[in-house]
Design a protein around this motif. Sequence first.
Motif, PDB file in Angstrom:
ATOM      1  N   LEU A 205      25.014  76.663  91.371  1.00 16.16           N
ATOM      2  CA  LEU A 205      24.439  75.201  91.214  1.00 16.16           C
ATOM      3  C   LEU A 205      23.527  74.659  90.105  1.00 16.16           C
ATOM      4  O   LEU A 205      23.347  73.783  89.254  1.00 16.16           O
ATOM      5  CB  LEU A 205      23.668  74.979  92.265  1.00 16.16           C
ATOM      6  N   LYS A 206      22.770  76.069  89.624  1.00 15.05           N
ATOM      7  CA  LYS A 206      21.870  75.792  88.574  1.00 15.05           C
ATOM      8  C   LYS A 206      22.848  75.400  87.566  1.00 15.05           C
ATOM      9  O   LYS A 206      22.264  74.629  86.209  1.00 15.05           O
ATOM     10  CB  LYS A 206      21.376  77.138  88.432  1.00 15.05           C
ATOM     11  N   VAL A 207      23.774  76.927  87.625  1.00 18.14           N
ATOM     12  CA  VAL A 207      24.684  76.207  85.665  1.00 18.14           C
ATOM     13  C   VAL A 207      25.312  74.996  85.705  1.00 18.14           C
ATOM     14  O   VAL A 207      25.787  73.614  84.934  1.00 18.14           O
ATOM     15  CB  VAL A 207      25.901  77.401  85.781  1.00 18.14           C
ATOM     16  N   PHE A 208      25.781  73.736  87.266  1.00 22.55           N
ATOM     17  CA  PHE A 208      26.699  72.675  86.794  1.00 22.55           C
ATOM     18  C   PHE A 208      24.981  71.638  87.018  1.00 22.55           C
ATOM     19  O   PHE A 208      25.415  70.808  85.806  1.00 22.55           O
ATOM     20  CB  PHE A 208      26.691  72.651  88.328  1.00 22.55           C
ATOM     21  N   TYR A 209      24.005  72.218  87.610  1.00 22.72           N
ATOM     22  CA  TYR A 209      22.775  71.238  87.345  1.00 22.72           C
ATOM     23  C   TYR A 209      22.509  70.759  85.682  1.00 22.72           C
ATOM     24  O   TYR A 209      22.506  69.519  85.011  1.00 22.72           O
ATOM     25  CB  TYR A 209      21.917  71.575  88.649  1.00 22.72           C
ATOM     26  N   GLN A 210      22.816  72.387  85.190  1.00 18.88           N
ATOM     27  CA  GLN A 210      21.667  72.039  83.200  1.00 18.88           C
ATOM     28  C   GLN A 210      22.820  71.702  82.814  1.00 18.88           C
ATOM     29  O   GLN A 210      23.094  70.532  81.644  1.00 18.88           O
ATOM     30  CB  GLN A 210      21.606  73.678  83.067  1.00 18.88           C
ATOM     31  N   SER A 211      24.369  71.074  83.349  1.00 12.66           N
ATOM     32  CA  SER A 211      25.707  70.893  82.392  1.00 12.66           C
ATOM     33  C   SER A 211      25.738  69.153  82.902  1.00 12.66           C
ATOM     34  O   SER A 211      25.935  68.367  81.985  1.00 12.66           O
ATOM     35  CB  SER A 211      27.210  71.344  82.677  1.00 12.66           C
ATOM     36  N   ASP A 212      25.174  68.995  83.811  1.00  8.29           N
ATOM     37  CA  ASP A 212      24.587  67.651  84.221  1.00  8.29           C
ATOM     38  C   ASP A 212      24.116  66.880  83.169  1.00  8.29           C
ATOM     39  O   ASP A 212      23.853  65.599  83.072  1.00  8.29           O
ATOM     40  CB  ASP A 212      25.735  67.090  85.187  1.00  8.29           C
ATOM     41  N   ILE A 213      22.479  67.817  84.302  1.00 10.78           N
ATOM     42  CA  ILE A 213      21.518  66.912  83.040  1.00 10.78           C
ATOM     43  C   ILE A 213      20.528  67.961  82.607  1.00 10.78           C
ATOM     44  O   ILE A 213      19.801  68.494  82.926  1.00 10.78           O
ATOM     45  CB  ILE A 213      20.604  66.768  84.657  1.00 10.78           C
ATOM     46  N   PRO A 214      21.176  68.845  81.138  1.00 10.08           N
ATOM     47  CA  PRO A 214      20.293  69.181  80.674  1.00 10.08           C
ATOM     48  C   PRO A 214      19.007  68.945  80.627  1.00 10.08           C
ATOM     49  O   PRO A 214      18.884  67.725  80.357  1.00 10.08           O
ATOM     50  CB  PRO A 214      20.969  68.559  79.020  1.00 10.08           C
TER      51      PRO A 214
ATOM     52  N   ILE B 298      25.154  75.826  73.829  1.00  9.23           N
ATOM     53  CA  ILE B 298      25.646  74.319  73.707  1.00  9.23           C
ATOM     54  C   ILE B 298      25.083  73.589  75.124  1.00  9.23           C
ATOM     55  O   ILE B 298      25.586  74.423  75.808  1.00  9.23           O
ATOM     56  CB  ILE B 298      27.093  74.176  73.556  1.00  9.23           C
ATOM     57  N   LYS B 299      24.256  72.888  74.866  1.00  5.80           N
ATOM     58  CA  LYS B 299      24.002  71.620  75.931  1.00  5.80           C
ATOM     59  C   LYS B 299      25.202  70.626  76.821  1.00  5.80           C
ATOM     60  O   LYS B 299      26.134  69.768  76.297  1.00  5.80           O
ATOM     61  CB  LYS B 299      23.308  71.196  75.767  1.00  5.80           C
ATOM     62  N   GLY B 300      25.189  70.943  78.419  1.00  9.00           N
ATOM     63  CA  GLY B 300      26.483  70.528  78.790  1.00  9.00           C
ATOM     64  C   GLY B 300      27.348  71.426  79.606  1.00  9.00           C
ATOM     65  O   GLY B 300      28.517  71.045  79.675  1.00  9.00           O
ATOM     66  N   THR B 301      27.540  72.756  78.501  1.00  9.25           N
ATOM     67  CA  THR B 301      29.115  73.275  78.862  1.00  9.25           C
ATOM     68  C   THR B 301      28.557  74.406  80.167  1.00  9.25           C
ATOM     69  O   THR B 301      26.919  74.689  80.653  1.00  9.25           O
ATOM     70  CB  THR B 301      29.369  74.590  77.756  1.00  9.25           C
ATOM     71  N   MET B 302      29.249  74.874  80.190  1.00  6.00           N
ATOM     72  CA  MET B 302      29.087  76.150  81.904  1.00  6.00           C
ATOM     73  C   MET B 302      30.207  76.813  81.603  1.00  6.00           C
ATOM     74  O   MET B 302      30.022  77.423  82.655  1.00  6.00           O
ATOM     75  CB  MET B 302      29.689  75.318  82.763  1.00  6.00           C
TER      76      MET B 302
ATOM     77  N   SER C  68      37.025  77.141  77.582  1.00  9.58           N
ATOM     78  CA  SER C  68      37.488  78.032  77.568  1.00  9.58           C
ATOM     79  C   SER C  68      36.135  78.775  77.334  1.00  9.58           C
ATOM     80  O   SER C  68      35.411  78.215  77.065  1.00  9.58           O
ATOM     81  CB  SER C  68      38.823  78.060  76.418  1.00  9.58           C
ATOM     82  N   GLY C  69      36.122  79.997  77.407  1.00  8.92           N
ATOM     83  CA  GLY C  69      34.942  80.591  77.718  1.00  8.92           C
ATOM     84  C   GLY C  69      34.972  81.278  78.994  1.00  8.92           C
ATOM     85  O   GLY C  69      35.776  81.987  80.025  1.00  8.92           O
ATOM     86  N   MET C  70      33.640  82.573  79.187  1.00 13.95           N
ATOM     87  CA  MET C  70      33.373  83.223  80.074  1.00 13.95           C
ATOM     88  C   MET C  70      32.817  81.903  81.053  1.00 13.95           C
ATOM     89  O   MET C  70      31.050  82.089  80.952  1.00 13.95           O
ATOM     90  CB  MET C  70      32.445  84.462  80.021  1.00 13.95           C
ATOM     91  N   CYS C  71      33.170  82.500  82.917  1.00 15.88           N
ATOM     92  CA  CYS C  71      32.009  81.104  83.877  1.00 15.88           C
ATOM     93  C   CYS C  71      30.914  82.239  84.210  1.00 15.88           C
ATOM     94  O   CYS C  71      31.053  83.238  83.638  1.00 15.88           O
ATOM     95  CB  CYS C  71      33.315  80.942  84.535  1.00 15.88           C
ATOM     96  N   LEU C  72      30.410  81.992  85.017  1.00 24.95           N
ATOM     97  CA  LEU C  72      29.176  82.963  85.566  1.00 24.95           C
ATOM     98  C   LEU C  72      29.599  84.106  86.356  1.00 24.95           C
ATOM     99  O   LEU C  72      29.200  84.889  86.066  1.00 24.95           O
ATOM    100  CB  LEU C  72      28.545  81.803  86.194  1.00 24.95           C
ATOM    101  N   GLN C  73      30.742  83.589  87.437  1.00 27.20           N
ATOM    102  CA  GLN C  73      31.304  85.016  88.217  1.00 27.20           C
ATOM    103  C   GLN C  73      31.667  86.228  87.462  1.00 27.20           C
ATOM    104  O   GLN C  73      31.866  86.897  87.855  1.00 27.20           O
ATOM    105  CB  GLN C  73      32.315  84.186  89.298  1.00 27.20           C
ATOM    106  N   ALA C  74      32.651  85.855  86.451  1.00 25.60           N
ATOM    107  CA  ALA C  74      32.911  86.644  85.418  1.00 25.60           C
ATOM    108  C   ALA C  74      31.555  87.000  84.342  1.00 25.60           C
ATOM    109  O   ALA C  74      31.323  87.821  84.097  1.00 25.60           O
ATOM    110  CB  ALA C  74      33.939  86.172  84.223  1.00 25.60           C
ATOM    111  N   PHE C  75      30.527  86.155  84.012  1.00 25.99           N
ATOM    112  CA  PHE C  75      29.501  87.350  83.415  1.00 25.99           C
ATOM    113  C   PHE C  75      28.796  87.824  84.488  1.00 25.99           C
ATOM    114  O   PHE C  75      28.302  88.824  84.779  1.00 25.99           O
ATOM    115  CB  PHE C  75      28.398  86.376  83.526  1.00 25.99           C
TER     116      PHE C  75
END
Length: 703
Positions: A397-406, A558-562, A609-616
Motif C-alpha cells: 500500500l505504501k508503494v501505491f500511495y507514493q505512486s498516486d500521491i508523491p 522517479i516520482k510516481g513509478t512503482m 517495466s522493472g522490478m516490483c516490490l515482491q521481486a525486490f
Amino acid sequence: MALAPALSAMQRGGCESESAAGWEAAAAEEEEEQGRVDAGGSGEPERTAREEPAKARAPAPAPAQPGAAEEGDARVLRRSPPGPSAEPAQGPWSHGKPRSRGRSCKRSSGRAADGYHFVRPVTVDSSKARTSLDALKISIRQLKWKEFPFGRRLPCDIYWHGVSFHDSDIFSGQVNKFPGMTEMVRKITLSRAVRIMQNLFPEEYNFYPRSWILPDELQLFAAQVQMVKDDDPSWKPTFIVKPDSGCQGDGIYLIKDPNDIRLSGTLQRRPAVVQEYICKPLLIDKLKFDIRLYVLLKSLEPLEIYVAKDGLSRFCTEPYQEPTPRNLRHIFMHLTNYSLNIHSGHFVHSDSTSTGSKRTFSSVLYRLSSKGVDIKKVWSDIISLVIKTVIALTPELKVFYQSDIPAGRPGPTCFQLSPGVFENVPSLVDEEVKVAVIRDTLRLMDPLKKKRESHFPDLYMDRKHRFPLGSDRLPSAKLHLSKLSIVRSQQLEKPLARKEDPSDSDLASSSDGSSKPNPDAQLPSICLKQVFPKYAKQFNYLRLVDRMANLFIRFLGIKGTMKLGPTGFRTFIRNCKLSSSSLSMAAVDILYIDITRRWNSMTMDQRDSGMCLQAFIEAFFFLAQRKFKMLPLHEQVASLIDLCEYHLSLLDEKRLVCGRSGRLGVRPPYSGTAQEATAAALLAEGSAPPCPDRLSHSRHALS
C-alpha cells in the motif's frame, strides 16, 4: 433596485436592526441551502448574502431536487431566537461571518454577541458513493454535516467513494479509499503478501490456510497433494477454489481432487486461488456462519488501526454436513455469502439481532459465552489477526500511495473502512452495525474537530454515555440487544430515560453561566477501538517487510513509478555496500534480470517495466541468506536491513554535512569514527554489532 429599501432600512436602524436579524438571516441561509442543489455542482455561481433580502419578498422557487432538503444540513449551529431581553446578535451573514454597515458599529470578530462560536459543518461529497449510500446518508444526518450528493465545484472536506480511490481527481481533503487497496484485497495479491510473512514468521501467520495460485502453481498444487496422499492414504481433503477478482460468492466451488479444477479456458482469463477447506467449522443452530468485522485503517504513516466493537454474522440456510461428492454443489450449505443465501427459500428475515440468517456478532458472542467460551480470548485473537493482516498489506500500500500521491505534490489524505459496507440497511441488524461504523469513522476523521474543541473547550470531554437522536433510529421497541458489556448496544437501550434526567444534561455550562450546544452530545460513544499503535510493542517486530518497502521506495528515483529499474537496483547495492568479491556488480545485474523477468511473467500489470516490490523482497531474501548464513530467515533479513539502514544513515549524514559546508565554503571534515568503522566491518562480515545510538536501527533479536 429591489435592494434599495432594504439597504436604507438597515442603515437607518444601525446596529440594532442588523444584530436583531442575526438568527433570522442564519435560518434563511439554511433554508435556501436546503431548498436547492449546490450551485457549484450545477456550474452556477454561488449566491451571495446581498441577494437574500430581495428573495425574502418574492415567492420561493420550487427546489431543484426533492431530496435536497433532507440531505443538506445547516451551515451554523441551531439555537432558538433571542427573547426581548436577549443581547442583539450580529447582522446579515455571508459565509457564516457577520457584516456591519454603520460607522458606529465595530468590525465583527466572527463571534456572536452572546459568546457563541459558529463553526461551519463538515462537507461530504457523496456523488461517488455507489455503495453504502443509505448508511452514509443516515450517518451524515446524525452528525448534522453537509452532504453534496451531486458533487461540488468547491473542495469538500471528505470524499466518500464507493469502489476505488481513482473514482475522480482530488487534490485536497480526505478520501475514504487508499490507492491500491482494491488490488491488495484480491485473492492472489493477498495470498502472496501473507505468504511472504509466513516465510518470515510461520508460527505467527499460521491462521491463513495453505494456498496455491492458479494457473501458475497448478502443477505444484497437484504434486504436493499427491505427495501428502502417498504419505497418509487416509487423508481425504476438500479444497475451495475462489476467483481472484470475484465477490459475493461468484465463481466459488469445492473440489475433492486437483483434477476436478475447471480448466476450460477460465483460468487464463480469470486466475484463481485454491485453498484447503475447513471441513469441521464451528456451528450455531447446526448452521455454518462467518464473521464480518469492520476495520478502519486511519493512517499508513504512522500506522493507525481501529476495530469495530460489533459486526455482522452471516449464516448459511441449510444445515451443515461435511463435504462429500454429493453435497459439494450445495452452496446454501457451504457458502455464507448474503448475496447467495438471500435467494434460498430458507432465508430467515428477522428484526431481532440474535435470530435469523443475518445477526450481530455480539449476539454470536453471547451464545458462545453461554457455552463457556472465553470471549476475552476470542477478542484477543481477533485483534491479533487483524493487526497481522494489515501489517502484511501495508508495504505494498505504501508503494501505491507514493505512486498516486508523491511527496511534495498536492493530494488528499486517505483512510479506509474495510471490508466495504456494500449492502443497504434493510433491517435493524444492518442499521445497528453499519450506520454506527460509518458514522464513527466520519467522527474519527472529522477535519474540523480541533477547531470545534478550541471553540467549545468545556464541552469536549470524555463521556461514558452518549445516545443517538431518536429521529434517526428505528423504533426502540424493536430492539433486542445483547447483554454483552463489550458491545455498545447497552448504551442504546434507555435514551428516553437519560433525556429526562436534568442532572446529567448534554449541555455543559460555561464559566459565565451560559450554555453552549455540543454537536456530539447526543451521539453514543465511538464504536471503533484503536488497536494500533496501542499494541505496537507486541507487533512491531513483524514489520520487517515494511522496512524493506521503505528501502525500495527510496531508490525508485522517479516520482510516481512503482517499479525499480536496473540503475536504481545497482544504486541500492552500491550505497548499502552489498557488493563484494563473491557478489560482483555483474552478478547483481544477472540477479536483477532473472527475478524481474519471472515476476513480470506472473503479474497481470504490464504498465511499467522493472522490478516490483515482491521481486525486490525475493532479491533481498537472497542477499540476506548469502551474507548471514547461520541465522534463521527473519534474523537474516533483519540483519541485512540493519546494515542497509546503517550505511544509508551514514550517507545521509555525510550529505548533510557536505551541504552545510558547501554553503559556508568550508571543506567538510571526516565524519566517521573508529567505532563506526568497526561496526561497519562487523556487519559486513555477517555479525550484528551494537551500533551507535544516533545511527542505531537495532532489533531485540539481534541486541
